[in-house]
Design a protein around this motif. Structure first.
Motif, mmCIF file in Angstrom:
data_model
loop_
_atom_site.group_PDB
_atom_site.id
_atom_site.type_symbol
_atom_site.label_atom_id
_atom_site.label_comp_id
_atom_site.label_asym_id
_atom_site.label_seq_id
_atom_site.Cartn_x
_atom_site.Cartn_y
_atom_site.Cartn_z
ATOM 1 N N GLY A 192 64.357 21.582 53.140
ATOM 2 C CA GLY A 192 65.484 21.006 52.451
ATOM 3 C C GLY A 192 66.174 19.879 53.068
ATOM 4 N N THR A 193 66.394 20.289 54.550
ATOM 5 C CA THR A 193 67.378 19.459 55.118
ATOM 6 C C THR A 193 66.730 18.129 55.397
ATOM 7 N N TYR A 194 65.308 18.093 55.635
ATOM 8 C CA TYR A 194 64.465 16.932 55.773
ATOM 9 C C TYR A 194 64.589 16.199 54.436
ATOM 10 N N LEU A 195 64.363 16.650 53.457
ATOM 11 C CA LEU A 195 64.414 15.979 52.243
ATOM 12 C C LEU A 195 65.942 15.392 52.198
ATOM 13 N N SER A 196 67.088 16.096 52.254
ATOM 14 C CA SER A 196 68.270 15.688 52.268
ATOM 15 C C SER A 196 68.523 14.411 52.895
ATOM 16 N N ARG A 197 67.884 14.272 54.236
ATOM 17 C CA ARG A 197 68.241 13.230 54.753
ATOM 18 C C ARG A 197 67.468 11.968 54.586
ATOM 19 N N LYS A 198 66.071 12.042 54.132
ATOM 20 C CA LYS A 198 65.347 11.061 53.620
ATOM 21 C C LYS A 198 65.896 10.682 52.090
ATOM 22 N N PHE A 199 66.476 11.506 51.282
ATOM 23 C CA PHE A 199 67.135 11.166 50.116
ATOM 24 C C PHE A 199 68.171 10.440 50.176
ATOM 25 N N LYS A 200 69.295 10.634 51.394
ATOM 26 C CA LYS A 200 70.258 9.809 51.713
ATOM 27 C C LYS A 200 69.955 8.273 52.109
ATOM 28 N N GLN A 201 68.769 8.658 52.983
ATOM 29 C CA GLN A 201 68.253 7.036 53.444
ATOM 30 C C GLN A 201 67.687 6.210 52.299
ATOM 31 N N VAL A 202 67.010 6.760 51.161
ATOM 32 C CA VAL A 202 66.708 5.845 50.137
ATOM 33 C C VAL A 202 67.900 5.630 49.162
ATOM 34 N N VAL A 203 68.682 6.527 48.764
ATOM 35 C CA VAL A 203 69.716 6.486 47.663
ATOM 36 C C VAL A 203 70.959 6.190 48.211
ATOM 37 N N GLY A 204 71.168 6.326 49.529
ATOM 38 C CA GLY A 204 72.735 6.264 49.898
ATOM 39 C C GLY A 204 73.639 7.223 49.768
ATOM 40 N N LEU A 205 73.096 8.511 48.962
ATOM 41 C CA LEU A 205 74.099 9.671 48.606
ATOM 42 C C LEU A 205 73.129 10.760 49.078
ATOM 43 N N SER A 206 73.849 12.040 49.194
ATOM 44 C CA SER A 206 73.037 13.372 49.375
ATOM 45 C C SER A 206 72.722 13.546 48.025
ATOM 46 N N PRO A 207 71.653 14.291 47.910
ATOM 47 C CA PRO A 207 71.392 15.184 46.808
ATOM 48 C C PRO A 207 72.383 15.597 45.759
ATOM 49 N N THR A 208 73.368 16.527 46.304
ATOM 50 C CA THR A 208 74.580 17.033 45.694
ATOM 51 C C THR A 208 75.690 15.866 45.124
ATOM 52 N N ALA A 209 75.751 14.924 45.977
ATOM 53 C CA ALA A 209 76.523 13.609 45.572
ATOM 54 C C ALA A 209 76.215 12.881 44.301
ATOM 55 N N TYR A 210 74.814 12.715 44.437
ATOM 56 C CA TYR A 210 73.857 12.091 43.415
ATOM 57 C C TYR A 210 74.069 12.878 42.093
ATOM 58 N N LEU A 211 73.774 14.137 42.204
ATOM 59 C CA LEU A 211 74.145 14.718 41.054
ATOM 60 C C LEU A 211 75.393 14.664 40.391
ATOM 61 N N SER A 212 76.522 14.877 40.983
ATOM 62 C CA SER A 212 77.675 14.879 40.431
ATOM 63 C C SER A 212 78.392 13.698 40.177
ATOM 64 N N LYS A 213 77.983 12.489 40.824
ATOM 65 C CA LYS A 213 78.460 11.071 40.186
ATOM 66 C C LYS A 213 78.149 10.764 38.959
ATOM 67 N N PRO A 214 79.306 10.086 38.314
ATOM 68 C CA PRO A 214 78.902 9.422 36.885
ATOM 69 C C PRO A 214 77.858 8.633 36.801
ATOM 70 N N LYS A 215 76.819 8.451 36.190
ATOM 71 C CA LYS A 215 75.578 7.816 36.319
ATOM 72 C C LYS A 215 75.892 6.314 35.363
ATOM 73 N N ARG A 216 75.241 5.383 36.060
ATOM 74 C CA ARG A 216 75.260 4.027 35.426
ATOM 75 C C ARG A 216 73.736 4.021 34.793
ATOM 76 N N ILE A 217 73.690 4.142 33.712
ATOM 77 C CA ILE A 217 72.435 4.579 32.980
ATOM 78 C C ILE A 217 71.875 3.355 32.147
#
Length: 522
Positions: free
Chosen positions: A236-261
């Motif tokens: 999971g830690t490797y996924l979290s690092r790669k996730f932030k590299q692409v999205v700019g946020l951690s998985p947890t932060a991405y889940l909680s932020k209001p989404k532009r849909i």
């Protein structure tokens, strides 16, 4: 009618423990399958020598002349199998499709190892494990060979490669493997792949994995470690690092932020509006535009736009998530911008789509309250119908254009989701017998509408041209039409609101319910 053919393994051995000589080998089987997962070696088949290495697969009839010399460095399995069918033995369809040049996927190699383990160490608690693993491996092998033959016949190797990547993205894919699948050099593969996708092969795999992770996070995520294994990473830690590299946020932060849909289909836009969300961009139906004011810069006219125009418009609003139906060409094109949540058309009810979109937008309580209110309206509508018509009987919905009439099942909407799903009506037997549950709709000539009797006949759309109206008028004056019980009992309802009944979403469905109840109880 041809009987199905079943293939069963007769013998499974490890390659490094095997010696095969045509003179001493008794043939009690119809086909042979050889899979290599390590080392290298050679085999002679019909006096042709084949080089074997990791990932090599070879399939051939059991009648072949064979010689496999002892090779301790060659690791894999040798499978002899036969067909269960009366009469002459059937050779496997794999025999003419696989060659040692085909690179086995990680899934196939894993299945092969599991198969040998189940064969050599039978588990009495899993008596069907060998058959299950063997059938699964044959099916996967055939699918891969089909992709390869499709590639060779069509010449569009990039499409085949992209399709393969899309289904095997969580495996250890390499550029060399994909170039071998495409039958091109690695250098040519890289140039063509980057020109078509705008990314290198490794960057594309990374992006696809992270988009898949975003989709899972938005629609009900497992824990981070499980998600990492699911998309092809070990932790999971490797996924979290790669996730932030692409999205700019951690998985947890991405889940909680209001989404532009962004919603590319008007049914999904309407679902968002029912949740009191205005998408950054949305496709709006003519009916939805008439009842819901939205600024022009929030509207997306998908029907009149090219793929490049859609991409540019969506890119301009920097979305966090895009919602669309599945199997739409634009979905893959939009991959660099945001994850695309694909909702399968005709396979999910409007309620299921609404609930899924509410989960994505973090509005589950609002969706539950909306559906509860709708169900209360349906209950009151049912009471009115009890008083007005009693037993429901059958109902059919027709939408008629200039030359053709269409009737529908609940999976296609047009008010049928209300009639059949909420109000207790049934589709007439004739359209059920014609398989409307599978096709979603039935097409007929305008004149043939009279050949489908029902207790209630509803017409949601009529032709606009003089020619079409003339044909409809002739239908209404025909002897066959006038003899229908629904016509004689004044149970034909000319609604003519095709824009409204075209919607398959919460807002349209509620409005359709109101129109239907007024018509049926008037």
């Amino acid at each position: 009618m041809n009987n199905p053919i079943f293939y069963i393994p007769k013998r499974i051995e490890r390659l490094n423990q095997l010696v095969i000589n045509e003179n001493q080998h008794e043939r009690c089987f119809s086909s042979i399958l050889l899979i290599v997962w390590g080392g290298s070696g050679f085999i002679d088949v019909n006096k042709v020598s084949y080089s074997l290495e990791c990932g090599s697969i070879l399939a051939f009839p059991g009648t072949s002349a064979l010689e496999l010399r002892p090779q301790l460095g060659l690791h894999g399995i040798w499978i002899e199998y036969s067909a269960l069918k009366q009469g002459q033995p059937e050779f496997s369809p794999l025999n003419s499709k696989l060659s040692p040049q085909l690179q086995a996927s990680k899934q196939i190699l894993s299945l092969a190892e599991d198969l040998y383990e189940a064969w050599s160490k039978p588990d009495q608690s899993q008596p069907f494990a060998v058959q299950q693993l063997f059938s699964g491996m044959l099916s996967e092998l055939y699918n891969e060979s089909y992709n390869r033959s499709l590639l060779q016949s069509s010449g569009t190797w990039l499409d085949v490669v992209l399709q393969y990547i899309d289904t095997h993205y969580n495996e250890d894919l390499t550029r060399s493997q994909m170039a071998a699948l495409a039958n091109v050099t690695p250098e040519h593969f890289s140039r063509t792949f980057r020109k078509a996708t705008g990314q290198t092969f490794n960057a594309y795999i990374l992006l696809l994995r992270i988009r898949k992770a975003q989709q899972r996070i938005l629609t009900g995520v497992p824990n981070l470690t499980e998600l990492a294994l699911e998309i092809g990473y070990n932790e999971g830690t490797y996924l979290s690092r790669k996730f932030k590299q692409v999205v700019g946020l951690s998985p947890t932060a991405y889940l909680s932020k209001p989404k532009r849909i962004v919603a590319l289909n008007y049914n999904h836009t309407a679902s968002l509006r029912a949740l009191e969300i205005t998408p950054q961009l949305g496709a709006y139906s003519a009916w939805l535009e008439s009842v819901d004011y939205v600024p022009a810069n929030r509207r997306l006219f998908v029907e009149n736009m090219s793929s490049s125009d859609i991409y540019a418009s969506v890119a301009s609003v920097q979305p966090d998530v895009i919602i669309n139906y599945s199997q739409v060409t634009e979905n893959k094109i939009l991959l660099p911008l945001a994850p695309v949540i694909e909702l399968p058309f005709k396979q999910m009810s409007w309620r299921e789509q609404f609930s899924r979109i509410a989960t994505i937008a973090d509005r589950q309580p609002q969706a539950e309250a909306w559906l509860e209110h709708y169900d209360e309206l349906c209950s009151k509508a049912g009471q009115r119908l009890d008083q007005a018509i009693g037993l429901r009987g059958t109902a059919i919905v027709w939408e008629i254009d200039e030359r053709t009439a269409y009737c529908f099942s609940s999976s296609f909407g047009r008010g049928c989701q209300v009639l059949y799903g909420d109000l207790g009506f049934s589709p007439p037997a004739k359209i059920v017998d014609r398989g409307i549950a599978d096709t979603g709709y039935i097409e007929a000539s305008i004149e043939a509408v009279a050949e489908y009797p029902a207790d209630h006949i509803l017409i949601t759309g009529i032709p606009s041209s003089p020619e079409g109206r003339l044909r409809l008028s002739r239908l209404f004056q025909s002897e066959r039409w006038l003899s229908l019980e629904a016509v004689r009992r004044n149970r034909v309802y000319l609604l003519n609101q095709s824009n409204l009944f075209y919607g398959f979403d919460p807002l349209s469905t509620m409005a359709q319910l109101q129109v239907l109840i007024r018509a049926l109880t008037s």
